[in-house]
Design a protein around this motif. Structure first.
Motif, PDB file in Angstrom:
ATOM      1  N   ALA A 178       0.844  -1.243   0.057  1.00 35.37           N
ATOM      2  CA  ALA A 178       0.001  -0.375  -0.120  1.00 35.37           C
ATOM      3  C   ALA A 178       0.947   1.354   0.104  1.00 35.37           C
ATOM      4  O   ALA A 178       0.573   2.397  -0.741  1.00 35.37           O
ATOM      5  CB  ALA A 178      -0.935  -0.053   1.275  1.00 35.37           C
ATOM      6  N   LEU A 179       2.074   1.404   0.724  1.00 33.83           N
ATOM      7  CA  LEU A 179       3.001   2.488   0.733  1.00 33.83           C
ATOM      8  C   LEU A 179       3.611   2.760  -0.522  1.00 33.83           C
ATOM      9  O   LEU A 179       3.520   3.784  -1.000  1.00 33.83           O
ATOM     10  CB  LEU A 179       3.797   2.255   1.869  1.00 33.83           C
ATOM     11  N   LEU A 180       3.914   1.754  -1.134  1.00 38.78           N
ATOM     12  CA  LEU A 180       4.765   1.783  -2.731  1.00 38.78           C
ATOM     13  C   LEU A 180       3.643   2.274  -3.640  1.00 38.78           C
ATOM     14  O   LEU A 180       3.714   3.247  -4.319  1.00 38.78           O
ATOM     15  CB  LEU A 180       5.083   0.278  -3.004  1.00 38.78           C
ATOM     16  N   GLU A 181       2.124   1.789  -3.611  1.00 37.34           N
ATOM     17  CA  GLU A 181       1.146   2.125  -4.328  1.00 37.34           C
ATOM     18  C   GLU A 181       1.091   3.692  -4.103  1.00 37.34           C
ATOM     19  O   GLU A 181       0.550   4.566  -5.172  1.00 37.34           O
ATOM     20  CB  GLU A 181      -0.154   1.243  -4.188  1.00 37.34           C
ATOM     21  N   SER A 182       0.850   4.187  -2.837  1.00 34.46           N
ATOM     22  CA  SER A 182       0.474   5.490  -2.428  1.00 34.46           C
ATOM     23  C   SER A 182       1.684   6.273  -3.074  1.00 34.46           C
ATOM     24  O   SER A 182       1.642   7.557  -3.583  1.00 34.46           O
ATOM     25  CB  SER A 182       0.387   5.583  -0.994  1.00 34.46           C
ATOM     26  N   THR A 183       2.737   6.051  -2.965  1.00 31.72           N
ATOM     27  CA  THR A 183       3.949   6.813  -3.310  1.00 31.72           C
ATOM     28  C   THR A 183       3.882   7.118  -4.867  1.00 31.72           C
ATOM     29  O   THR A 183       4.067   8.211  -5.409  1.00 31.72           O
ATOM     30  CB  THR A 183       5.577   6.163  -3.175  1.00 31.72           C
ATOM     31  N   ALA A 184       3.681   6.033  -5.692  1.00 34.76           N
ATOM     32  CA  ALA A 184       3.399   6.185  -6.951  1.00 34.76           C
ATOM     33  C   ALA A 184       1.976   7.212  -7.225  1.00 34.76           C
ATOM     34  O   ALA A 184       2.378   8.021  -8.374  1.00 34.76           O
ATOM     35  CB  ALA A 184       3.218   4.778  -7.712  1.00 34.76           C
ATOM     36  N   ASN A 185       1.113   6.789  -6.499  1.00 29.27           N
ATOM     37  CA  ASN A 185       0.043   8.064  -6.792  1.00 29.27           C
ATOM     38  C   ASN A 185       0.378   9.197  -6.379  1.00 29.27           C
ATOM     39  O   ASN A 185      -0.268  10.180  -6.997  1.00 29.27           O
ATOM     40  CB  ASN A 185      -1.160   7.306  -6.009  1.00 29.27           C
ATOM     41  N   VAL A 186       1.001   9.450  -5.331  1.00 35.24           N
ATOM     42  CA  VAL A 186       1.572  10.873  -5.104  1.00 35.24           C
ATOM     43  C   VAL A 186       2.386  11.634  -6.293  1.00 35.24           C
ATOM     44  O   VAL A 186       1.980  12.868  -6.438  1.00 35.24           O
ATOM     45  CB  VAL A 186       2.395  10.805  -3.727  1.00 35.24           C
ATOM     46  N   LYS A 187       3.186  10.693  -6.927  1.00 37.18           N
ATOM     47  CA  LYS A 187       4.078  11.395  -7.967  1.00 37.18           C
ATOM     48  C   LYS A 187       3.038  11.831  -9.016  1.00 37.18           C
ATOM     49  O   LYS A 187       3.089  12.970  -9.605  1.00 37.18           O
ATOM     50  CB  LYS A 187       4.941  10.405  -8.402  1.00 37.18           C
TER      51      LYS A 187
ATOM     52  N   LYS B 102     -11.352  19.478  -8.543  1.00 40.41           N
ATOM     53  CA  LYS B 102     -10.042  18.678  -8.617  1.00 40.41           C
ATOM     54  C   LYS B 102      -8.955  18.934  -7.448  1.00 40.41           C
ATOM     55  O   LYS B 102      -8.441  18.095  -6.770  1.00 40.41           O
ATOM     56  CB  LYS B 102      -9.286  18.953  -9.993  1.00 40.41           C
ATOM     57  N   ILE B 103      -8.893  20.361  -6.882  1.00 37.66           N
ATOM     58  CA  ILE B 103      -8.201  20.497  -5.714  1.00 37.66           C
ATOM     59  C   ILE B 103      -8.713  19.954  -4.527  1.00 37.66           C
ATOM     60  O   ILE B 103      -7.974  19.400  -3.541  1.00 37.66           O
ATOM     61  CB  ILE B 103      -7.946  21.989  -5.719  1.00 37.66           C
ATOM     62  N   PHE B 104     -10.107  19.992  -4.515  1.00 34.57           N
ATOM     63  CA  PHE B 104     -10.463  19.327  -3.158  1.00 34.57           C
ATOM     64  C   PHE B 104     -10.460  17.824  -3.053  1.00 34.57           C
ATOM     65  O   PHE B 104     -10.007  17.260  -2.142  1.00 34.57           O
ATOM     66  CB  PHE B 104     -11.965  19.817  -3.317  1.00 34.57           C
ATOM     67  N   GLU B 105     -10.400  17.261  -4.280  1.00 31.04           N
ATOM     68  CA  GLU B 105     -10.248  15.652  -4.426  1.00 31.04           C
ATOM     69  C   GLU B 105      -8.929  15.681  -3.849  1.00 31.04           C
ATOM     70  O   GLU B 105      -8.552  14.681  -3.313  1.00 31.04           O
ATOM     71  CB  GLU B 105     -10.591  15.242  -6.053  1.00 31.04           C
ATOM     72  N   LEU B 106      -7.796  16.374  -4.576  1.00 30.71           N
ATOM     73  CA  LEU B 106      -6.301  16.294  -4.213  1.00 30.71           C
ATOM     74  C   LEU B 106      -6.289  16.417  -2.658  1.00 30.71           C
ATOM     75  O   LEU B 106      -5.352  15.624  -2.181  1.00 30.71           O
ATOM     76  CB  LEU B 106      -5.604  17.087  -4.960  1.00 30.71           C
ATOM     77  N   THR B 107      -7.032  17.298  -2.061  1.00 28.49           N
ATOM     78  CA  THR B 107      -6.840  17.659  -0.683  1.00 28.49           C
ATOM     79  C   THR B 107      -7.482  16.353   0.014  1.00 28.49           C
ATOM     80  O   THR B 107      -6.428  15.807   0.894  1.00 28.49           O
ATOM     81  CB  THR B 107      -7.475  18.727  -0.094  1.00 28.49           C
ATOM     82  N   GLU B 108      -8.458  15.653  -0.267  1.00 28.72           N
ATOM     83  CA  GLU B 108      -8.902  14.565   0.312  1.00 28.72           C
ATOM     84  C   GLU B 108      -8.021  13.319   0.259  1.00 28.72           C
ATOM     85  O   GLU B 108      -7.627  12.742   1.175  1.00 28.72           O
ATOM     86  CB  GLU B 108     -10.168  14.250  -0.187  1.00 28.72           C
TER      87      GLU B 108
ATOM     88  N   ARG C 135      -4.709  13.509  -0.209  1.00 29.62           N
ATOM     89  CA  ARG C 135      -3.529  13.979   0.387  1.00 29.62           C
ATOM     90  C   ARG C 135      -3.773  13.363   1.801  1.00 29.62           C
ATOM     91  O   ARG C 135      -3.091  12.938   2.680  1.00 29.62           O
ATOM     92  CB  ARG C 135      -3.278  15.315   0.350  1.00 29.62           C
ATOM     93  N   ASP C 136      -5.054  13.921   2.386  1.00 33.86           N
ATOM     94  CA  ASP C 136      -5.428  13.482   3.938  1.00 33.86           C
ATOM     95  C   ASP C 136      -5.481  12.074   3.885  1.00 33.86           C
ATOM     96  O   ASP C 136      -4.962  11.390   4.886  1.00 33.86           O
ATOM     97  CB  ASP C 136      -6.740  14.232   4.138  1.00 33.86           C
ATOM     98  N   THR C 137      -5.980  11.522   2.998  1.00 33.83           N
ATOM     99  CA  THR C 137      -6.087   9.877   3.157  1.00 33.83           C
ATOM    100  C   THR C 137      -4.681   9.271   2.954  1.00 33.83           C
ATOM    101  O   THR C 137      -4.387   8.414   3.621  1.00 33.83           O
ATOM    102  CB  THR C 137      -6.781   9.462   2.087  1.00 33.83           C
TER     103      THR C 137
END
Length: 358
Positions: free
Chosen positions: A203-212, A339-345, A347-349
């Motif tokens: 999950a951490l690896l997937e989240s890192t890829a999603n962050v990029k 989109k910015i709100f979705e990105l904020t959510e 990022r919080d997740t």
């Protein structure tokens, strides 16, 4: 909860629209006091703001919350318990930075308090978790005697004819009887922990890829926003020219009115000349001259009318184009806010997942 706040500031309060989840709705008509409180009974920190007697903010700070600065004087955070997103607009950057600093400080304090609470719960539940293992018995040892007999009384260990037997063999037999069951238990616990660790790593690896990927999308959205802001500036410059076009239209209307008045005067004059022409042949030349002038005037009038019609058509087209662009611009801005709100959510997740993984 304490009566006195531990920190206070003033800001304009907003909440996210619960229907669209994109637009901000003002919760106060003017700047109100926003305060941090410490609830000593529950050992939690709260953000509270009152507009008169109405509580417009009552948010409990949790370790997974994040305060995000979206501009130089505006910040926001999501409250999952209240199922909303709060926004604060400050008068200066200093007030925003101070509020964010206090948010991070009390968030860390909430995290430490939660860890201490969990440690106390673990310590309180540890005897109950160990007691079932202690109750395991071997078929080689009796169950009914009390623990004092196992510790070496003559009634249990001296039942054989040999009275020199010591209590240690009884204890060793009990320990050996317990060891296979405990070994299986801890092996199962270890396998479960390994499985959970593998899942968290994936999950951490997937989240890192999603962050990029989210960062790239955010950069693209920012470029699009800058382009739209430039376009808005150009349209505002064009809209500033609208009064000039209106003034030209007014001047043309005045000119047409003057020409129409002049035309009526010429018609009256021509009528008089016609009456005089019946009686005087010498006025024929003047009649021809006036007729020619009348034709020129009519020609100029038609030219001016065509120019006026063209100017009105261009003005209508320009206004329609500006209105269409404003509509498309509002749509794009709403999409960008979403989109910015979705990105904020997201990022919080992600922050919550990282904190849970840590």
């Amino acid at each position: 909860m304490g009566k006195q706040p531990i920190y206070s500031t003033r800001a304009h309060v907003f909440q996210i629209d619960p229907n669209t989840k994109k637009n901000w709705l003002p919760a106060s008509k003017h700047a109100v006091t926003v305060s941090y409180f410490y609830d000593s009974t529950r050992n939690v920190y709260r953000i509270i703001s009152l507009d008169g007697t109405k509580a417009i903010i009552n948010s409990t700070i949790s370790p997974n919350m994040t305060f995000t600065k979206t501009s130089q004087k505006f910040g926001q955070w999501a409250d999952s318990r209240a199922n909303t997103v709060y926004g604060l607009g400050f008068s200066t950057e200093h007030h925003l930075a101070k509020f964010a600093e206090k948010f991070a400080e009390y968030k860390e304090a909430a995290r430490l308090a939660k860890e201490k609470s969990q440690e106390k719960m673990e310590m309180a539940t540890s005897p109950s978790q160990e007691s079932p293992a202690g109750e395991l018995s071997s078929p080689l040892t009796p169950v009914t005697p009390p623990m004092e007999n196992i510790n070496g009384t003559d009634e249990i260990c001296d039942t054989t004819p040999n009275s020199d037997t010591r209590p240690e063999p009884c204890q060793n037999a009990l320990a050996f009887a317990h060891s296979p069951a405990m070994t299986k238990h801890w092996e199962a616990e270890l396998e479960a922990l390994k499985g959970n660790n593998a899942k968290l790593t994936a999950a951490l690896l997937e989240s890192t890829a999603n962050v990029k990927q989210w960062k790239q999308q955010l950069a693209a959205y920012q470029e699009e926003a800058e382009r739209l802001h430039k376009r808005v500036t150009e349209l505002e410059c064009q809209s500033n020219q609208t009064p000039v076009i209106k003034s030209q239209k007014t001047e043309l209307n005045q000119t047409i009115e003057e020409l129409e008045n002049a035309l009526r005067d010429k018609e009256e004059e021509m009528e008089k000349l016609k009456e005089e022409l019946e009686n005087m042949n010498d006025l024929m030349e003047q009649k021809d001259t006036l007729t020619q002038k009348l034709e020129e005037t009519e020609l100029r009038s038609r030219v001016l009318e065509e120019q006026l019609a063209g100017a009105e058509q261009r003005l209508e087209e320009n206004q329609e184009e500006q209105e269409n662009f404003r509509k498309s611009l509002r749509t794009l801005l709403e999409l960008l806010d979403g989109k910015i709100f979705e990105l904020t959510e997201l990022r919080d997740t992600l922050a919550r997942l990282i904190e849970e993984a840590s």
